[in-house]
Scaffold this motif. Structure first.
Motif, PDB file in Angstrom:
ATOM      1  N   LYS A  55       0.813  -1.218   0.000  1.00  0.00           N
ATOM      2  CA  LYS A  55       0.000   0.000   0.000  1.00  0.00           C
ATOM      3  C   LYS A  55       0.842   1.261   0.000  1.00  0.00           C
ATOM      4  N   ALA A  56       1.947   1.259   0.764  1.00  0.00           N
ATOM      5  CA  ALA A  56       2.801   2.455   0.809  1.00  0.00           C
ATOM      6  C   ALA A  56       3.426   2.720  -0.553  1.00  0.00           C
ATOM      7  N   ARG A  59       0.699   4.183  -2.852  1.00  0.00           N
ATOM      8  CA  ARG A  59       0.414   5.566  -2.471  1.00  0.00           C
ATOM      9  C   ARG A  59       1.500   6.500  -3.014  1.00  0.00           C
ATOM     10  N   CYS A 307      10.573  -1.606  -2.443  1.00  0.00           N
ATOM     11  CA  CYS A 307       9.995  -0.315  -2.053  1.00  0.00           C
ATOM     12  C   CYS A 307      11.111   0.698  -1.838  1.00  0.00           C
ATOM     13  N   ASP A 355       6.623   6.070   6.292  1.00  0.00           N
ATOM     14  CA  ASP A 355       6.150   4.934   5.506  1.00  0.00           C
ATOM     15  C   ASP A 355       7.257   4.332   4.650  1.00  0.00           C
ATOM     16  N   TYR A 356       8.386   5.046   4.566  1.00  0.00           N
ATOM     17  CA  TYR A 356       9.492   4.613   3.706  1.00  0.00           C
ATOM     18  C   TYR A 356      10.791   4.699   4.513  1.00  0.00           C
TER      19      TYR A 356
END
Length: 364
Positions: A55-56, A59, A307, A355-356
């Motif tokens: 999800k991150a 987004r 990611c 989120d990262y």
């Protein structure tokens, strides 16, 4: 006045340089100019059909696509041309009709949060040929009118020039000084921004860090035509690895490969590119009539979970890093560059950097 070093002049480094030019900071950019992923990238800004469950990541990709509108507006307000970007749409192809329907439903479910998708329409080959007469090899496809294409090297050159900062074509080496400042190639800086992609371990490992970033080789081939107007044709996204990306001026790009375990090998693999050409002929037979070609090779940066990350390097106050963009670099890179500029200026970032988290990927 704060002195900043940016190591890497790709999509992230060039964007952060542009936004820092609006501050009172003095910036020097270092880039050896060898193997940069962005220079070998012909980007498709179309994240809305992705089925990734991270999800991150989605987004970030969705917000990155939206951010282009802000970046374009900022450049235009500065009197800078933005012809590196063209919202020409994308035509997605699938071998089975039910797959197309699933993709259409997925994209429609995302329209509310991503109106940039534009209109979604199922087109037959005959309908698609009205705007792109040279297409072939499919019955139906989904046209997303809001999708765009980006010429990576033109984008970075535009941003660096717009920043007005010096670009030194040198391989950078980072040293920590006893007073809390940093030495980069003999110059002293208050802060250092690491936007060097797959080369991030080369910078940080000598300082005692383990870095979860691996290189991945990408190759594509540009085809040039003297009798073909390709300026407003949509990007073609078939199943499989290849994309067919028309640009203005009779140029069509085909690629790009995703080659693991190749290290930093930048040699052209003719077998791979020839195979791409054969596969592209199914959808764009005219490719065999190109008057010339040009091959491009670059190295992407990947993390173990695919990611990206962003943040201050643990234990190195004033040193920030972004990496792990992978094949979505031209979609996510500008937004991450803007966020990096916000971090160094002490501003709230466009998305939550938590989120990262960089600490998941860089450890002392």
């Amino acid at each position: 006045m704060k002195k900043i070093a940016i190591i890497g002049a790709g999509i992230v480094g060039s964007t952060v340089a542009y936004y820092l030019s609006k501050s009172d900071m003095t910036v020097t950019i270092f880039d050896e100019g060898h193997g940069q992923a962005t220079k070998a990238a012909a980007g498709i800004i179309c994240p809305w059909f992705s089925r990734r469950r991270h999800k991150a990541w989605y987004r970030l990709a969705r917000s990155g696509a939206d951010f282009y509108q802000e970046l374009l507006s900022d450049l235009k307000n500065d009197g800078i041309a933005t012809d590196f970007y063209d919202q020409s749409g994308a035509l997605l192809l699938k071998s089975r009709p039910e797959y197309l329907e699933e993709l259409r439903e997925l994209a429609e479910s995302r329209l509310v949060e991503s109106p940039l998708i534009g209109s979604l329409s199922v087109q037959t080959l005959a309908e698609a040929q009205k705007s792109f007469p040279d297409l072939a090899g499919f019955d139906k496809g989904i046209l997303a009118s809001g999708a765009a294409r980006v010429e990576g090297s033109q984008l970075t050159e535009t941003l660096i020039e717009a920043s007005g900062f010096s670009l030194l074509k040198e391989k950078a080496e980072l040293k920590r000084l006893s007073d809390g400042t940093y030495d980069v190639n003999g110059q002293v800086f208050d802060s250092v921004l690491l936007a060097c992609g797959a080369w991030l371990p080369d910078i940080l490992e000598p300082l005692g860090y383990q870095v979860d970033v691996s290189p991945q080789k990408g190759q594509l081939r540009d085809y040039y035509f003297d009798d073909l107007e390709t300026g407003h044709n949509p990007v073609i996204i078939p199943e499989g690895e290849i994309d067919v990306i028309p640009f203005a001026g009779g140029k069509v790009s085909v690629g790009a490969s995703h080659e693991k375990n190749m290290g930093f090998d930048l040699t052209v693999n003719e077998r791979i590119l020839a195979d791409f050409e054969v596969r592209a002929q199914d959808f764009f037979p005219k490719i065999t009539e190109a008057i010339k070609t040009r091959d491009r090779v670059g190295i992407r940066a990947y993390t173990e979970d695919f990611c990206p990350f962003i943040g201050e390097v643990p234990g190195l106050k004033g040193v920030y890093a972004v990496s792990g963009l992978g094949s979505s670099g031209l979609t996510t890179g500008p937004l991450l560059g803007k966020m990096l500029s916000q971090l160094v200026m002490g501003q709230q970032t466009a998305l939550s950097a938590s989120d990262y988290l960089i600490s998941r990927y860089i450890k002392k």
